[in-house]
Write a protein that holds these residues in place. Structure first.
Motif, short mmCIF file in Angstrom:
data_model
loop_
_atom_site.label_atom_id
_atom_site.label_comp_id
_atom_site.label_asym_id
_atom_site.label_seq_id
_atom_site.Cartn_x
_atom_site.Cartn_y
_atom_site.Cartn_z
N TYR A 1 48.89 53.85 -0.18
CA TYR A 1 48.64 53.49 1.22
C TYR A 1 49.06 54.62 2.16
CZ TYR A 1 47.77 48.54 0.10
OH TYR A 1 47.25 47.38 -0.38
N ALA B 1 46.83 56.57 4.92
CA ALA B 1 47.16 56.26 6.32
C ALA B 1 47.25 57.49 7.22
CB ALA B 1 48.49 55.50 6.37
N ASN C 1 41.02 59.90 1.82
CA ASN C 1 41.23 59.70 3.26
C ASN C 1 40.16 60.47 4.03
OD1 ASN C 1 42.15 60.09 5.96
ND2 ASN C 1 44.23 59.59 5.30
N ALA D 1 46.09 50.95 7.25
CA ALA D 1 46.97 51.36 6.15
C ALA D 1 48.40 51.64 6.62
CB ALA D 1 46.39 52.58 5.45
N THR D 2 48.56 52.08 7.88
CA THR D 2 49.89 52.47 8.35
C THR D 2 50.92 51.34 8.25
OG1 THR D 2 48.87 54.11 9.77
CG2 THR D 2 51.14 53.53 10.27
#
Lengths: 161, 277
Positions: free
Chosen positions: A113, A117, B55, B74-75
């Motif tokens: 993740y 991100a 990404n 996602a953060t």
């Protein structure tokens, strides 16, 4: 009154329902990693993951409802500690169950993740701050780690343990 | 229901993480001997790199797979995904409480080791790289969220100090787990320091830095795994408790004072970008 408002607005809002659902997804990922990576049996791993899930949820509830603020990860950690302390009822059972979950595999989904991100802003900041901040940052990481290692090492020697 | 729907609409993101997790775990732990020691490559490091590779902000071709919406989502998931790991860490601390109490003084004082950023990084920033007031924000701490809050509160994030702390934060986010895993496995292979000291120092950063660091250390020294995890976890917990105050009341004043001595006449908040060039 105003301080109470400030207090609640500073404290991050925790949506327990949302967390409960997302944590099911995360737990499934962890179970897959535990089975594929650590090669531990699915059934035992599942019980271990469910126990960890329960610890996380209790920690989140404490973070949400306790009258003073601590980050949720600190609460979760504390719940894990108390549940496994010698002398706490059922602690041996908890220790046995979570021993079927490998700690290292639990970090794999999280880092996936994290890689996904990285936003454009963060890449932009890295670009504009340039190579100097990159070098400084590496020395910051090294300095923090080495500083702590040296002090801890000296203290352990001094204590003679 | 709302929560279920929210999660379901992000299926591409979760599926990507599932595939990345499986591939990373199948590759497994690899040991690379280098001249001065050995580096351990861990599944969590591959997972980060694979995450970057799909990404869309890093690799343009990934846009077909993952959109900007997934990147944004996602953060907050990073923090949630680390929670089972933190819970597991807690469960390694409980049974080892005797050992932790025995190591208590070392554990407490090594928090001051965070000031090592000032000893090592500050001179490099100010004298070698000729940085201005960015150096204050960059070197007073390891630049995790509480430290950003301190700088934002005191200088605002649009100041040079703010640029410094954000720069280190971003580099730490991008490479911190990597750097900590590599430092831990290298120092472990040197056999100069007590492994317990190496473990305690793992707890100084974020949860994921601690994960990478203690993971590398436990893989390098499997016979000490439980003790390593317990000490790293306890140290990380202490960092949450004391780190903010050490940074606010010790580290930042010290760095400000040092900067004032090195660059007299460079007033707080004055733009200094031109100076270093």
């Amino acid at each position: 009154m105003s301080t109470a408002v400030a207090e609640t607005s500073r404290r991050p809002h925790i949506d327990l329902g949302q967390h409960a659902v997302v944590l099911v997804v995360v737990s499934i990922l962890c179970l897959v990693a535990n089975t594929v990576g650590a090669g531990l049996p699915v059934g035992a791993g599942l019980v271990g993951i469910v126990v960890l899930y329960a610890i996380v949820m209790v920690g989140l509830m404490l973070a949400k409802w306790m009258p003073f603020y601590l980050p949720s990860v600190a609460w979760i950690s504390l719940v894990g500690i108390v549940a496994t302390l010698n002398g706490v009822p059922g602690s041996q059972w908890v220790v046995d169950q979570v021993s079927n979950v490998n700690f290292l595999v639990l970090a794999t989904p999280c880092l996936a993740y994290a890689g996904l991100a990285i936003a454009r802003e963060e890449i932009d900041i890295a670009k504009t701050s340039g190579w100097r901040i990159f070098i400084v940052a590496l020395f910051v990481l090294l300095g923090t780690y080495l500083g702590s290692v040296v002090i801890a090492d000296l203290m352990l020697q001094w204590q003679g343990i | 229901m709302e929560a279920l729907r929210n999660t379901a609409t992000l299926w591409r993101l979760h599926l990507a993480v599932l595939v990345i997790t499986i591939v990373s775990e199948l590759i497994g732990i690899r040991k690379i001997p280098i001249g001065i020691g050995a580096i351990l490559l861990l599944p969590l490091l591959y997972a980060f790199v694979f995450g970057l590779l799909v990404n869309p902000n890093v690799v343009k071709g990934a846009r077909k797979l993952i959109g900007e919406r997934e990147v944004k989502a996602a953060t907050p998931l990073i923090v949630i995904a680390i929670m089972p790991f933190i819970a597991k860490f807690g469960t390694t601390i409980g049974p080892a409480m005797d050992k932790i109490i025995a190591a208590g003084p070392a554990l407490l004082l090594q928090e001051l080791g965070n000031l090592g950023t000032i000893v090592i990084a500050f001179p490099i920033a100010v004298w070698v790289l000729r940085m201005g007031r960015e150096a204050i924000g960059a070197t007073f701490s390891i630049a995790r969220e509480p430290n950003i809050a301190i700088i934002a509160d005191r200088y605002s994030l649009k100041s040079p100090e703010g640029a410094g702390v954000m720069g280190v934060y971003v580099v730490g986010t991008l490479f911190g787990t990597f750097a900590f895993a590599i430092m831990a496995s290298l120092f472990a292979s040197f056999e100069v320091f007590d492994p317990r000291a190496l473990a305690m120092a793992c707890g100084v950063g974020s949860g994921s830095m601690m994960a990478a660091c203690s993971g590398a250390l436990a893989s390098a020294l499997p016979e000490m795994k439980d003790e390593i995890l317990a000490l790293a976890g306890a140290s990380n917990l202490l960092t949450y408790a004391t780190g903010l105050y050490a940074a606010l009341f010790i580290a930042l004043p010290v760095v400000e004072k040092l900067y004032g001595l090195c660059r007299p006449g460079d007033a707080a908040g004055a733009p200094t970008y031109a100076k270093g060039e």
